[in-house]
Structure formats: C-alpha cells, structure tokens
Design a protein around this motif. Structure first.
Motif, PDB file in Angstrom:
ATOM      1  N   GLY A  60      -0.216  16.756   5.413  1.00  9.99           N
ATOM      2  CA  GLY A  60      -1.009  15.785   4.651  1.00  9.99           C
ATOM      3  C   GLY A  60      -1.875  14.862   5.500  1.00  9.99           C
ATOM      4  O   GLY A  60      -2.556  14.001   4.967  1.00  9.99           O
ATOM      5  N   THR A  61      -1.862  15.029   6.821  1.00 12.77           N
ATOM      6  CA  THR A  61      -2.716  14.194   7.648  1.00 12.77           C
ATOM      7  C   THR A  61      -4.080  14.876   7.809  1.00 12.77           C
ATOM      8  O   THR A  61      -4.183  16.086   7.944  1.00 12.77           O
ATOM      9  CB  THR A  61      -2.108  13.951   9.044  1.00 12.77           C
ATOM     10  OG1 THR A  61      -1.903  15.209   9.681  1.00 12.77           O
ATOM     11  CG2 THR A  61      -0.810  13.183   8.943  1.00 12.77           C
ATOM     12  N   CYS A  62      -5.121  14.062   7.750  1.00  7.69           N
ATOM     13  CA  CYS A  62      -6.486  14.573   7.868  1.00  7.69           C
ATOM     14  C   CYS A  62      -7.188  13.865   9.020  1.00  7.69           C
ATOM     15  O   CYS A  62      -6.881  12.721   9.358  1.00  7.69           O
ATOM     16  CB  CYS A  62      -7.246  14.335   6.573  1.00  7.69           C
ATOM     17  SG  CYS A  62      -6.537  15.173   5.157  1.00  7.69           S
ATOM     18  N   ALA A  63      -8.161  14.553   9.600  1.00  9.28           N
ATOM     19  CA  ALA A  63      -8.936  13.974  10.705  1.00  9.28           C
ATOM     20  C   ALA A  63     -10.364  14.452  10.623  1.00  9.28           C
ATOM     21  O   ALA A  63     -10.640  15.587  10.212  1.00  9.28           O
ATOM     22  CB  ALA A  63      -8.313  14.382  12.027  1.00  9.28           C
ATOM     23  N   LYS A  64     -11.287  13.550  11.045  1.00  9.34           N
ATOM     24  CA  LYS A  64     -12.708  13.924  11.108  1.00  9.34           C
ATOM     25  C   LYS A  64     -12.928  14.758  12.351  1.00  9.34           C
ATOM     26  O   LYS A  64     -12.319  14.534  13.386  1.00  9.34           O
ATOM     27  CB  LYS A  64     -13.587  12.671  11.194  1.00  9.34           C
ATOM     28  CG  LYS A  64     -13.594  11.847   9.947  1.00  9.34           C
ATOM     29  CD  LYS A  64     -14.534  10.654  10.136  1.00  9.34           C
ATOM     30  CE  LYS A  64     -14.518   9.748   8.936  1.00  9.34           C
ATOM     31  NZ  LYS A  64     -15.375   8.581   9.126  1.00  9.34           N
TER      32      LYS A  64
ATOM     33  N   TRP B  13     -22.916  11.378   5.885  1.00  7.92           N
ATOM     34  CA  TRP B  13     -22.056  11.883   6.938  1.00  7.92           C
ATOM     35  C   TRP B  13     -22.080  13.401   6.878  1.00  7.92           C
ATOM     36  O   TRP B  13     -21.892  14.005   5.819  1.00  7.92           O
ATOM     37  CB  TRP B  13     -20.653  11.334   6.763  1.00  7.92           C
ATOM     38  CG  TRP B  13     -19.724  11.748   7.855  1.00  7.92           C
ATOM     39  CD1 TRP B  13     -19.829  11.436   9.164  1.00  7.92           C
ATOM     40  CD2 TRP B  13     -18.577  12.572   7.736  1.00  7.92           C
ATOM     41  NE1 TRP B  13     -18.809  11.990   9.876  1.00  7.92           N
ATOM     42  CE2 TRP B  13     -18.019  12.696   9.011  1.00  7.92           C
ATOM     43  CE3 TRP B  13     -17.976  13.199   6.667  1.00  7.92           C
ATOM     44  CZ2 TRP B  13     -16.889  13.444   9.263  1.00  7.92           C
ATOM     45  CZ3 TRP B  13     -16.834  13.935   6.904  1.00  7.92           C
ATOM     46  CH2 TRP B  13     -16.300  14.058   8.206  1.00  7.92           C
ATOM     47  N   THR B  14     -22.319  14.030   8.005  1.00  2.84           N
ATOM     48  CA  THR B  14     -22.470  15.492   8.018  1.00  2.84           C
ATOM     49  C   THR B  14     -21.349  16.193   8.780  1.00  2.84           C
ATOM     50  O   THR B  14     -21.487  17.358   9.126  1.00  2.84           O
ATOM     51  CB  THR B  14     -23.828  15.876   8.641  1.00  2.84           C
ATOM     52  OG1 THR B  14     -23.899  15.334   9.959  1.00  2.84           O
ATOM     53  CG2 THR B  14     -24.983  15.380   7.808  1.00  2.84           C
ATOM     54  N   GLY B  15     -20.261  15.524   9.049  1.00  2.00           N
ATOM     55  CA  GLY B  15     -19.142  16.134   9.771  1.00  2.00           C
ATOM     56  C   GLY B  15     -18.215  16.899   8.840  1.00  2.00           C
ATOM     57  O   GLY B  15     -18.470  17.077   7.657  1.00  2.00           O
ATOM     58  N   THR B  16     -17.111  17.337   9.393  1.00  4.27           N
ATOM     59  CA  THR B  16     -16.094  18.041   8.599  1.00  4.27           C
ATOM     60  C   THR B  16     -14.768  17.326   8.739  1.00  4.27           C
ATOM     61  O   THR B  16     -14.527  16.613   9.714  1.00  4.27           O
ATOM     62  CB  THR B  16     -15.930  19.505   9.060  1.00  4.27           C
ATOM     63  OG1 THR B  16     -15.565  19.503  10.430  1.00  4.27           O
ATOM     64  CG2 THR B  16     -17.200  20.294   8.852  1.00  4.27           C
ATOM     65  N   ILE B  17     -13.922  17.526   7.766  1.00  2.00           N
ATOM     66  CA  ILE B  17     -12.578  16.955   7.782  1.00  2.00           C
ATOM     67  C   ILE B  17     -11.595  18.113   7.703  1.00  2.00           C
ATOM     68  O   ILE B  17     -11.717  18.981   6.844  1.00  2.00           O
ATOM     69  CB  ILE B  17     -12.353  15.988   6.601  1.00  2.00           C
ATOM     70  CG1 ILE B  17     -13.307  14.808   6.698  1.00  2.00           C
ATOM     71  CG2 ILE B  17     -10.908  15.516   6.548  1.00  2.00           C
ATOM     72  CD1 ILE B  17     -13.214  13.837   5.540  1.00  2.00           C
TER      73      ILE B  17
END
Length: 156
Positions: free
Chosen positions: A151-155, A141-145
C-alpha cells in the motif's frame, strides 16, 4: 559628596540645547531610517501572500524597467513616506472567481500589519487598485506513481 558636586555641574544630555532627552532604557546612538523601497518590498511580499492575489500589476514605467531587465522586488507598490508614517498604493491582479472586495480588504490588513510590524512605521492608508483578473496557472505533473503490494506509493 564629590559625586553630588559633579552632578550639579554636568547638565547631562537632556539639558544640552536642541536635544531631546533619551528614554532611560535606550541609549542615544543615532537614528534608524527605512528606505521607501524597503517598505515597498515588504508591502509587495505581504500582498502576494493574500489568497486571491495572483500577481502585482506594473505600471508603464515599471513595465519599461522590466523590459530592460531591471525587475524591482517592490513592483506594483508605490510608497509615500512622511516622518514615520506612510501611505501605500498597491496594484494587483486577482484570481478569477475571487470576491474582489473581500480580497482587497484582506490585502489592506495584511500589508498594513506587515509594514507596521517590520518597520515600526505607521501605515496611514493602504489603497488597493485591482488592475486585472486572471485564472491561476495550473501545474501539470507528468511523472508516474508506483505502488507496492503493502500500500505504499512513491513518485518516480
């Protein structure tokens, strides 16, 4: 009284020569035949669901068909049907590090159950031919987070 006389005259379908009596709850409307190719597709899809099976192996003839662009969904499977029973040969490539006999036994059970459940044909034998061993392809996977302060994370 007239009904009783008519029954005595009409022999009914079970008395007609050459026909077997239909079960009382089923209507005799014809027969159902499942093509060998369909049984092969069911077996191939079931085999690919078994953990440790990476791919179906193709023989020389199937290899030529694939080269010509004619991929069969029943690839890696050979079926011999006799009546309502069949013999199935499955040709697979297993994942490196797998216990091959364990994978083969799970594959036999899965293919037998799938064919019998979906077609009501009896799978007399399911022969497994392990034709190769490969490492499973790893996906990168080459995306970023991005994460917010709560504390919420998203691609991205």
């Amino acid at each position: 009284m007239a009904e009783e006389e008519n029954r005595a005259v009409d022999p009914g379908p079970e008395k007609i020569e050459g026909r077997s009596p239909a079960p009382p709850e089923e209507e005799d409307v014809g027969y159902i035949e499942v093509a060998d190719e369909v049984i092969g597709i069911v077996a191939s899809l079931a085999a690919l669901d078994v953990p440790g099976v990476i791919d179906m192996s193709t023989g020389f003839r199937e290899g030529i068909s694939n080269f010509l662009g004619k991929k069969s969904p029943a690839r890696g499977v050979r079926v011999k049907v006799t009546g309502h029973s069949c013999r199935i040969a499955v040709y697979v490539v297993v994942e490196y590090g797998s216990n091959i006999p364990e994978v083969a036994m799970k594959l036999q059970k899965k293919v037998k159950a799938a064919v019998e459940d979906m077609t009501e044909y009896t799978a007399e034998f399911v022969d497994v031919h392990v034709e190769g061993v490969k490492r499973r392809k790893r996906t990168v996977w080459t995306g970023t987070i991005s994460c917010s302060g709560d504390g919420t994370c998203a691609k991205e």
